[in-house]
Design a protein around this motif. Structure first.
Motif, PDB file in Angstrom:
ATOM      1  N   VAL A 162       2.097  69.380  53.366  1.00  0.00           N
ATOM      2  CA  VAL A 162       2.486  70.788  53.229  1.00  0.00           C
ATOM      3  C   VAL A 162       3.822  71.034  53.922  1.00  0.00           C
ATOM      4  O   VAL A 162       4.719  71.700  53.376  1.00  0.00           O
ATOM      5  N   ASN A 163       3.980  70.491  55.113  1.00  0.00           N
ATOM      6  CA  ASN A 163       5.211  70.705  55.868  1.00  0.00           C
ATOM      7  C   ASN A 163       6.410  70.026  55.198  1.00  0.00           C
ATOM      8  O   ASN A 163       7.485  70.620  55.081  1.00  0.00           O
ATOM      9  N   ASP A 164       6.219  68.803  54.720  1.00  0.00           N
ATOM     10  CA  ASP A 164       7.327  68.061  54.098  1.00  0.00           C
ATOM     11  C   ASP A 164       7.760  68.691  52.779  1.00  0.00           C
ATOM     12  O   ASP A 164       8.897  68.497  52.342  1.00  0.00           O
ATOM     13  N   SER A 165       6.844  69.408  52.121  1.00  0.00           N
ATOM     14  CA  SER A 165       7.211  70.041  50.848  1.00  0.00           C
ATOM     15  C   SER A 165       8.194  71.191  51.050  1.00  0.00           C
ATOM     16  O   SER A 165       8.757  71.690  50.066  1.00  0.00           O
ATOM     17  N   LEU A 166       8.403  71.603  52.295  1.00  0.00           N
ATOM     18  CA  LEU A 166       9.307  72.719  52.591  1.00  0.00           C
ATOM     19  C   LEU A 166      10.705  72.248  52.996  1.00  0.00           C
ATOM     20  O   LEU A 166      11.556  73.069  53.326  1.00  0.00           O
ATOM     21  N   TYR A 167      10.932  70.933  52.967  1.00  0.00           N
ATOM     22  CA  TYR A 167      12.218  70.381  53.370  1.00  0.00           C
ATOM     23  C   TYR A 167      12.848  69.617  52.217  1.00  0.00           C
ATOM     24  O   TYR A 167      12.174  69.174  51.288  1.00  0.00           O
ATOM     25  N   LYS A 168      14.155  69.444  52.309  1.00  0.00           N
ATOM     26  CA  LYS A 168      14.872  68.642  51.327  1.00  0.00           C
ATOM     27  C   LYS A 168      15.805  67.698  52.082  1.00  0.00           C
ATOM     28  O   LYS A 168      16.667  68.165  52.830  1.00  0.00           O
ATOM     29  N   PRO A 169      15.602  66.356  51.947  1.00  0.00           N
ATOM     30  CA  PRO A 169      14.584  65.731  51.098  1.00  0.00           C
ATOM     31  C   PRO A 169      13.195  65.725  51.701  1.00  0.00           C
ATOM     32  O   PRO A 169      12.206  65.874  51.017  1.00  0.00           O
ATOM     33  N   ALA A 170      13.089  65.495  53.029  1.00  0.00           N
ATOM     34  CA  ALA A 170      11.812  65.542  53.732  1.00  0.00           C
ATOM     35  C   ALA A 170      12.123  65.473  55.211  1.00  0.00           C
ATOM     36  O   ALA A 170      13.266  65.308  55.619  1.00  0.00           O
TER      37      ALA A 170
END
Length: 305
Positions: free
Chosen positions: A39-47
């Motif tokens: 869930v947290n990584d889906s809010l960043y680009k790339p991660a």
């Protein structure tokens, strides 16, 4: 209260929690923590973590989700096409393999010669590794020496490009999955049928109920729980399909037969797409969860009625 009684009472209260702590630790480590990270990584680009240039990723909020649902975005095009394919693939599996498994169970639940052999023959595809079954069908669907085209040529048809035609490749993958799963579902329905008392059918026959009426008003209601379970696992398995695409064109051509989980697998090695991979994973989980909860609510309401 004596010290000994106090210690025994304390142990009785604490011991159950101590016993479940190892399992709870494993669940937290391998289920809860990865889910929170996804869930947290889906809010960043790339991660999260440092990118190739040594710079921290950028917090983009829900932008990754907007991109994968944007048909003009390079990842959105692939995701939407794969998502549609996955829905068609899952519905075809549920609507064909589940009734087919029930039909096979009804046929093989009767007293007949070589019944055990017929049951094993139908169930055997479920015993094969998925990649092995896909390899067998890859040979069957082969253009030049495939058995499917050999049968068509014997009937005067020139044959079909099963794994190269964009209009046929998804159908080919669906056929393989139905062949693989129908016998597996049959086992659950057989178990459910054998738990139904024969006296119920005898009473229904005495009341004048025919075979179809017995199936409609007796067998199906009593198989409600089994049907719910099989439908849920059928839909869930469809969203977990990965291996067979390795042998059946790898989702091509042009993602015409690509499925959502395989698309995630294809992009997991590219760091720039990690944010999209996590977003797609959450969408996949959400769809399976909605279907599962919807089925439970529907069947529970029907049982109360």
């Amino acid at each position: 209260m004596t010290p000994r009684a106090w210690r025994e009472r304390l142990i009785a209260r604490v011991l159950p929690y101590l016993l479940i702590m190892p399992t709870l630790a494993l669940v937290l480590m391998f289920n809860v923590l990865p889910a929170v990270n996804t869930v947290n990584d889906s809010l960043y680009k790339p991660a999260r973590g440092l990118n190739a240039a040594g710079k921290p990723p950028q917090f983009v909020g829900a932008q990754n989700f907007a991109d994968i649902f944007d048909d003009s975005h390079y990842m959105g095009q692939r995701f939407l096409r794969s998502f549609r394919n996955t829905i068609v693939f899952a519905l075809a599996t549920v609507l064909v393999a589940v009734p087919l498994g029930l039909l096979l169970a009804l046929l093989l639940n009767r007293q007949q010669r070589l019944r055990s052999l017929w049951r094993f023959a139908v169930f055997y595809p479920a015993l094969l590794p998925l990649i092995g079954a896909a390899s067998i069908w890859s040979f069957i669907f082969s253009d030049s020496i495939g058995l499917a085209n050999a049968a068509l040529r014997s009937l005067g048809h020139p044959g079909l490009n099963w794994l190269g035609d964009r209009n046929l490749v998804l159908l080919s993958v669906i056929i393989v999955n139905i062949w693989k799963q129908a016998g597996y579902f049959m086992i659950f329905f057989l178990a459910g049928l054998q738990n139904i008392a024969r006296e119920l059918y005898e009473a229904a026959s005495l009341d004048g109920a025919g075979g179809f009426q017995q199936f409609l008003w007796l067998t199906l209601p009593l198989l409600r729980r089994t049907l719910l379970f099989v439908s849920v696992i059928s839909f869930t398995f469809a969203f977990q399909t990965v291996e067979q695409l390795q042998a059946l064109g790898e989702g091509g051509p042009a993602d015409s037969a690509n499925l959502l989980l395989y698309l995630i697998f294809q992009n997991i090695a590219e760091r720039r797409n990690w944010g999209y991979v996590n977003a797609m994973t959450l969408v996949l989980i959400a769809v399976v969860l909605v279907f599962t909860l919807g089925n439970f609510l529907l069947f529970e309401r029907g049982e109360n009625d």
